[in-house]
Design a protein around this motif. Structure first.
Motif, PDB file in Angstrom:
ATOM      1  N   ARG A   1     -25.098 -27.713  34.807  1.00 14.54           N
ATOM      2  CA  ARG A   1     -24.128 -28.407  33.957  1.00 14.54           C
ATOM      3  C   ARG A   1     -23.725 -29.771  34.526  1.00 14.54           C
ATOM      4  O   ARG A   1     -23.593 -29.940  35.737  1.00 14.54           O
ATOM      5  N   LEU A   2     -23.486 -30.733  33.621  1.00 10.10           N
ATOM      6  CA  LEU A   2     -23.090 -32.070  34.042  1.00 10.10           C
ATOM      7  C   LEU A   2     -21.732 -32.080  34.734  1.00 10.10           C
ATOM      8  O   LEU A   2     -21.503 -32.869  35.658  1.00 10.10           O
ATOM      9  N   ASN A   3     -20.801 -31.220  34.312  1.00  7.79           N
ATOM     10  CA  ASN A   3     -19.466 -31.249  34.919  1.00  7.79           C
ATOM     11  C   ASN A   3     -19.453 -30.709  36.346  1.00  7.79           C
ATOM     12  O   ASN A   3     -18.429 -30.785  37.021  1.00  7.79           O
ATOM     13  N   TRP A   4     -20.587 -30.191  36.830  1.00 13.32           N
ATOM     14  CA  TRP A   4     -20.705 -29.813  38.239  1.00 13.32           C
ATOM     15  C   TRP A   4     -21.077 -31.026  39.093  1.00 13.32           C
ATOM     16  O   TRP A   4     -21.014 -30.976  40.310  1.00 13.32           O
ATOM     17  N   VAL A   5     -21.464 -32.108  38.419  1.00 14.36           N
ATOM     18  CA  VAL A   5     -21.899 -33.319  39.113  1.00 14.36           C
ATOM     19  C   VAL A   5     -20.831 -34.406  39.046  1.00 14.36           C
ATOM     20  O   VAL A   5     -20.617 -35.146  40.002  1.00 14.36           O
ATOM     21  N   THR A   6     -20.139 -34.486  37.914  1.00 15.51           N
ATOM     22  CA  THR A   6     -19.157 -35.541  37.709  1.00 15.51           C
ATOM     23  C   THR A   6     -18.061 -35.072  36.765  1.00 15.51           C
ATOM     24  O   THR A   6     -18.288 -34.194  35.921  1.00 15.51           O
ATOM     25  N   THR A   7     -16.896 -35.663  36.908  1.00 13.36           N
ATOM     26  CA  THR A   7     -15.808 -35.391  35.962  1.00 13.36           C
ATOM     27  C   THR A   7     -15.855 -36.362  34.786  1.00 13.36           C
ATOM     28  O   THR A   7     -15.088 -36.217  33.835  1.00 13.36           O
ATOM     29  N   ASN A   8     -16.746 -37.332  34.847  1.00  7.96           N
ATOM     30  CA  ASN A   8     -16.869 -38.347  33.801  1.00  7.96           C
ATOM     31  C   ASN A   8     -17.933 -37.923  32.794  1.00  7.96           C
ATOM     32  O   ASN A   8     -19.093 -38.333  32.859  1.00  7.96           O
ATOM     33  N   TRP A   9     -17.554 -37.046  31.875  1.00 12.18           N
ATOM     34  CA  TRP A   9     -18.491 -36.591  30.858  1.00 12.18           C
ATOM     35  C   TRP A   9     -17.741 -36.435  29.531  1.00 12.18           C
ATOM     36  O   TRP A   9     -16.523 -36.315  29.502  1.00 12.18           O
ATOM     37  N   THR A  10     -18.505 -36.453  28.445  1.00 12.11           N
ATOM     38  CA  THR A  10     -17.941 -36.346  27.104  1.00 12.11           C
ATOM     39  C   THR A  10     -18.612 -35.191  26.377  1.00 12.11           C
ATOM     40  O   THR A  10     -19.829 -34.998  26.480  1.00 12.11           O
ATOM     41  N   SER A  11     -17.830 -34.417  25.657  1.00 11.01           N
ATOM     42  CA  SER A  11     -18.377 -33.333  24.845  1.00 11.01           C
ATOM     43  C   SER A  11     -19.015 -33.908  23.589  1.00 11.01           C
ATOM     44  O   SER A  11     -18.346 -34.557  22.786  1.00 11.01           O
ATOM     45  N   ALA A  12     -20.301 -33.685  23.424  1.00  8.27           N
ATOM     46  CA  ALA A  12     -21.009 -34.206  22.247  1.00  8.27           C
ATOM     47  C   ALA A  12     -20.480 -33.602  20.953  1.00  8.27           C
ATOM     48  O   ALA A  12     -20.535 -34.230  19.892  1.00  8.27           O
TER      49      ALA A  12
END
Length: 279
Positions: free
Chosen positions: A14-25
């Protein structure tokens, strides 16, 4: 023709394991997409299934409606030319909501998600919905056991004209494990689910050359549990129910989504209409 092989896959990294800067599509809270590494894992899964003889490949994918699971499903659907059916019954597990904090999120309908994933066949209606109030350990296992009981006869009925012998489920760590336990009929079945790890179950009757109808819970035997031999970088972020945080003998509550306290928690449970039998 009967269902003979079940593949169960956890979503990719998952992207949120890498960064807190993500957007839900999709705009849904707690619905992160895959990281680039997770997308690579999903492609490796597709390559793995494509490498199998045609008579061993899945012919349909039933995926949790969360974005990361549909993303994980997509490369295999394209590679094998098979549909994705969105199924809420194998959606994410949330522990019980903290009182007064709202409800847990629920993904959109298959028709809405098809705008993001054209591979979805929205003719399938979910046979089960989890409660947005969350579940304790017994309840999540009860949910998956109920799902299996509803799913097996329904998939046989819905696809009577073109039966599926091999199905791929794509879900989350907890639901992947509970789903396997429900099919095998052993809630103590021990294994851990890593990102894009694969579990393979064989129908007992099929192994014995029996032509009986498709088996439900207890009718399956595990061939592989949480395998990662198809992944170049091996197993990552493995999880098991032994990792669940317990306080005073209970699962620790999770906060709900602010502003959802007045929303209705429905539908919940089986969506299969039981018609009264004729006497």
């Amino acid at each position: 023709m009967t269902l003979e092989t079940i593949y169960i896959l956890r979503h990719g990294f998952r992207l949120n394991w890498v960064t807190t800067n993500w957007t839900s599509a999709t705009g849904l809270p707690r619905d992160p997409p895959l990281a680039a590494f997770g997308e690579d894992q999903a492609k490796e899964v597709a390559d793995y299934f494509l490498s199998l003889p045609e008579d061993q490949r899945p012919t349909a994918i039933f995926s949790s409606p969360y974005y990361r699971c549909l993303q994980t499903s997509k490369p295999t659907a394209i590679a094998l030319g098979i549909p994705i059916y969105a199924e809420h019954g194998i959606g994410e597990w949330y522990s019980p909501v903290e009182p007064g904090t709202g409800l847990h999120p629920r993904p959109s309908s298959a028709s809405a998600l098809k705008a993001h994933f054209p591979e979805i066949d929205d003719s399938w209606s979910s046979v089960w919905y989890p409660s947005r109030r969350g579940e304790d350990l017994d309840a999540v296992h009860d949910r998956l056991a109920g799902f299996v009981s509803a799913f097996v006869p329904e998939v046989r009925r819905r696809f009577a004209a073109a039966p599926h012998k091999r199905i791929l489920f794509v879900g989350h760590a907890a639901t992947v494990i509970a789903l396997a336990r429900s099919f095998v009929g052993d809630r103590n079945l021990s294994f851990r689910a890593a990102c894009c790890s694969i579990t393979v179950l064989d129908r007992k009757a099929a192994a014995q050359g029996d032509s009986a109808q498709d088996a439900g819970g207890g009718g399956w035997t595990p061939r592989i549990l949480g395998g990662g031999g198809h992944l170049k970088d091996g197993l990552q972020r493995d999880w098991g129910f032994e990792d669940v945080e317990i306080a005073d003998g209970k699962v620790i509550n999770d906060p709900g989504i602010p502003g959802t306290g007045d929303e209705k928690d429905e539908p919940v449970g089986s969506q299969i209409i039981q018609l009264p039998s004729r006497i």
